[in-house]
Design an enzyme around this catalytic site. Structure first.
Site, PDB file in Angstrom:
ATOM      1  N   TYR A 129      12.771 -33.061 -50.932  1.00  0.00           N
ATOM      2  CA  TYR A 129      13.197 -31.826 -50.255  1.00  0.00           C
ATOM      3  C   TYR A 129      11.983 -31.087 -49.678  1.00  0.00           C
ATOM      4  CZ  TYR A 129      15.012 -27.066 -49.733  1.00  0.00           C
ATOM      5  OH  TYR A 129      15.355 -25.829 -49.239  1.00  0.00           O
TER       6      TYR A 129
ATOM      7  N   SER B  79      11.757 -23.498 -45.708  1.00  0.00           N
ATOM      8  CA  SER B  79      11.742 -23.011 -47.093  1.00  0.00           C
ATOM      9  C   SER B  79      10.302 -22.724 -47.467  1.00  0.00           C
ATOM     10  CB  SER B  79      12.303 -24.099 -48.030  1.00  0.00           C
ATOM     11  OG  SER B  79      12.235 -23.661 -49.379  1.00  0.00           O
TER      12      SER B  79
HETATM   13  P1  NAP Z   1      24.526 -24.012 -49.165  1.00  0.00           P
HETATM   14  O1  NAP Z   1      24.993 -22.728 -49.753  1.00  0.00           O
HETATM   15  O2  NAP Z   1      24.659 -25.262 -49.969  1.00  0.00           O
HETATM   16  O3  NAP Z   1      25.213 -24.225 -47.720  1.00  0.00           O
HETATM   17  C1  NAP Z   1      24.854 -25.351 -46.966  1.00  0.00           C
HETATM   18  C2  NAP Z   1      25.552 -25.309 -45.633  1.00  0.00           C
HETATM   19  O4  NAP Z   1      25.123 -26.452 -44.848  1.00  0.00           O
HETATM   20  C3  NAP Z   1      27.050 -25.404 -45.738  1.00  0.00           C
HETATM   21  O5  NAP Z   1      27.646 -24.675 -44.678  1.00  0.00           O
HETATM   22  C4  NAP Z   1      27.313 -26.889 -45.551  1.00  0.00           C
HETATM   23  O6  NAP Z   1      28.644 -27.116 -45.100  1.00  0.00           O
HETATM   24  C5  NAP Z   1      26.277 -27.225 -44.489  1.00  0.00           C
HETATM   25  N1  NAP Z   1      25.910 -28.640 -44.417  1.00  0.00           N
HETATM   26  C6  NAP Z   1      25.428 -29.435 -45.420  1.00  0.00           C
HETATM   27  N2  NAP Z   1      25.230 -30.684 -44.953  1.00  0.00           N
HETATM   28  C7  NAP Z   1      25.602 -30.676 -43.637  1.00  0.00           C
HETATM   29  C8  NAP Z   1      25.645 -31.659 -42.638  1.00  0.00           C
HETATM   30  N3  NAP Z   1      25.280 -32.945 -42.850  1.00  0.00           N
HETATM   31  N4  NAP Z   1      26.078 -31.314 -41.392  1.00  0.00           N
HETATM   32  C9  NAP Z   1      26.457 -30.025 -41.134  1.00  0.00           C
HETATM   33  N5  NAP Z   1      26.442 -29.046 -42.061  1.00  0.00           N
HETATM   34  C10 NAP Z   1      26.021 -29.379 -43.307  1.00  0.00           C
HETATM   35  O7  NAP Z   1      22.970 -23.931 -48.782  1.00  0.00           O
HETATM   36  P2  NAP Z   1      21.986 -22.671 -48.597  1.00  0.00           P
HETATM   37  O8  NAP Z   1      21.414 -22.357 -49.909  1.00  0.00           O
HETATM   38  O9  NAP Z   1      22.651 -21.617 -47.810  1.00  0.00           O
HETATM   39  O10 NAP Z   1      20.834 -23.370 -47.722  1.00  0.00           O
HETATM   40  C11 NAP Z   1      20.884 -23.332 -46.293  1.00  0.00           C
HETATM   41  C12 NAP Z   1      19.508 -23.687 -45.764  1.00  0.00           C
HETATM   42  O11 NAP Z   1      18.545 -22.808 -46.331  1.00  0.00           O
HETATM   43  C13 NAP Z   1      19.041 -25.092 -46.110  1.00  0.00           C
HETATM   44  O12 NAP Z   1      18.338 -25.634 -45.002  1.00  0.00           O
HETATM   45  C14 NAP Z   1      18.092 -24.881 -47.271  1.00  0.00           C
HETATM   46  O13 NAP Z   1      17.107 -25.880 -47.343  1.00  0.00           O
HETATM   47  C15 NAP Z   1      17.498 -23.546 -46.897  1.00  0.00           C
HETATM   48  N6  NAP Z   1      16.946 -22.789 -48.029  1.00  0.00           N
HETATM   49  C16 NAP Z   1      17.749 -22.292 -49.003  1.00  0.00           C
HETATM   50  C17 NAP Z   1      17.190 -21.536 -50.026  1.00  0.00           C
HETATM   51  C18 NAP Z   1      18.006 -20.890 -51.095  1.00  0.00           C
HETATM   52  O14 NAP Z   1      17.431 -20.260 -51.981  1.00  0.00           O
HETATM   53  N7  NAP Z   1      19.310 -20.972 -51.090  1.00  0.00           N
HETATM   54  C19 NAP Z   1      15.809 -21.327 -50.064  1.00  0.00           C
HETATM   55  C20 NAP Z   1      15.019 -21.877 -49.051  1.00  0.00           C
HETATM   56  C21 NAP Z   1      15.601 -22.585 -48.033  1.00  0.00           C
HETATM   57  P3  NAP Z   1      29.403 -28.554 -45.316  1.00  0.00           P
HETATM   58  O15 NAP Z   1      29.051 -29.015 -46.697  1.00  0.00           O
HETATM   59  O16 NAP Z   1      30.850 -28.277 -45.099  1.00  0.00           O
HETATM   60  O17 NAP Z   1      28.855 -29.451 -44.248  1.00  0.00           O
END
Ligand code: NAP
Length: 258
Positions: free
Chosen positions: A157, A143
């Site tokens: 985080y 991130s």
């Molecule tokens: P999201 O929409 O909340 O999706 C999270 C995904 O991770 C889901 O598929 C969830 O499925 C899975 N997950 C959560 N805990 C898990 C576990 N213990 N084991 C296996 N799978 C797990 O999140 P997102 O926004 O796409 O974020 C994804 C990544 O991008 C993260 O690493 C986050 O830090 C990073 N990120 C996001 C943003 C943003 O703006 N959205 C910005 C920077 C970085 P289940 O709950 O079914 O396990």
């Protein structure tokens, strides 16, 4: 050039948000894609959505990345199904809020267990297959928050996302001689299910802070992941690349276009 058609890919957290965007880009490019997450219902729906969009196979594997044996089982299942693991996208992550003053041990551990240990367990589980691939690729979703910026209530985080980069640099050195590259993507604010939960005010504020005046899409992250996964990207390793519409660039809000 730039073909992913014969590549076998694991995307953790591939059921939603950025992971689903990454899985979709790989699937459309013809790779065999394994989607790993905890919810089997959401896995089923992601597999159904992506099946047939390309020529590769799409499977789901119920996995909790914070659990080492679950990651080992994930790697075994994918290896049995596809015969190889060429690319691992360690993307699963969580971003619950907690202020520095009130954060409990449990809240801190949960974020570090999923985001940091989960990344390490995922890579460790796949390392022998990546090495056998001859052009193995690890792509970590970090991130901008932590490595470059900060945001209130995300100190745990931010620490976890910066820790992923520390892991990446040494893993890149350890695996370089086997032709395995290890890189990270630092997304800015990407419109995902997880981000929508932060609320409209947060999203409006973030949109104002981005020079390109729009949040990113999951596919924006997927396109860089796909490039890093190619054989042609084989001389790029240990790098963290921001995909953020220029969000980290302004020195102050006055530097932003009206
Ligand atoms: P999201 O929409 O909340 O999706 C999270 C995904 O991770 C889901 O598929 C969830 O499925 C899975 N997950 C959560 N805990 C898990 C576990 N213990 N084991 C296996 N799978 C797990 O999140 P997102 O926004 O796409 O974020 C994804 C990544 O991008 C993260 O690493 C986050 O830090 C990073 N990120 C996001 C943003 C943003 O703006 N959205 C910005 C920077 C970085 P289940 O709950 O079914 O396990």
């Amino acid at each position: 050039m730039f073909s992913l058609a014969d590549r076998s890919v694991i995307v953790t957290g591939g059921t939603k948000g950025i992971g689903r965007g990454i899985a979709g880009v790989f699937a459309r490019a013809g790779a065999d894609v394994a989607i790993a997450a905890r919810s089997s219902d959401e896995i089923d729906s992601a597999v159904a959505e992506l099946s047939g969009v390309g020529d590769g196979r799409i499977i789901g594997v119920v996995t909790d990345v914070s659990n080492r044996s679950s990651c080992d089982e994930m790697a075994r299942t994918v290896l049995e199904a596809f015969g190889a693991i060429d690319v691992v996208c360690a993307n699963a992550g969580i971003f619950p809020e907690a202020s520095l003053e009130t954060m409990t041990d449990a809240q801190l551990s949960q974020v570090l267990d999923v985001n940091v240990k989960g990344t390490v367990f995922t890579v460790q589980a796949c390392v022998s297959s990546l090495t056998e691939s001859g052009s193995g690729r690890v792509i970590i979703t970090s991130s901008i928050t932590g490595p470059i910026t900060g945001f209130p209530n995300w100190s745990h985080y931010g620490a976890s996302k910066a820790a992923q980069l520390g892991f990446m640099r040494t893993a890149a050195i350890e695996l370089a001689a086997q032709g395995v590259t290890v890189n990270a993507i630092m997304p800015g604010n990407v419109l995902t299910e997880g981000l929508v939960e932060m609320g409209e005010d947060y999203i409006a504020g973030m949109t104002r802070a981005i020079p390109m005046k729009a949040l990113g899409t999951p596919e924006d992250i997927g396109h860089l992941a796909a490039f890093l996964a190619t054989r042609e990207a084989g001389y790029i390793t240990g790098q963290a690349i921001a995909v953020d519409g220029g969000q980290v660039l302004p020195e102050s809000p006055d530097a932003l276009p009206a």
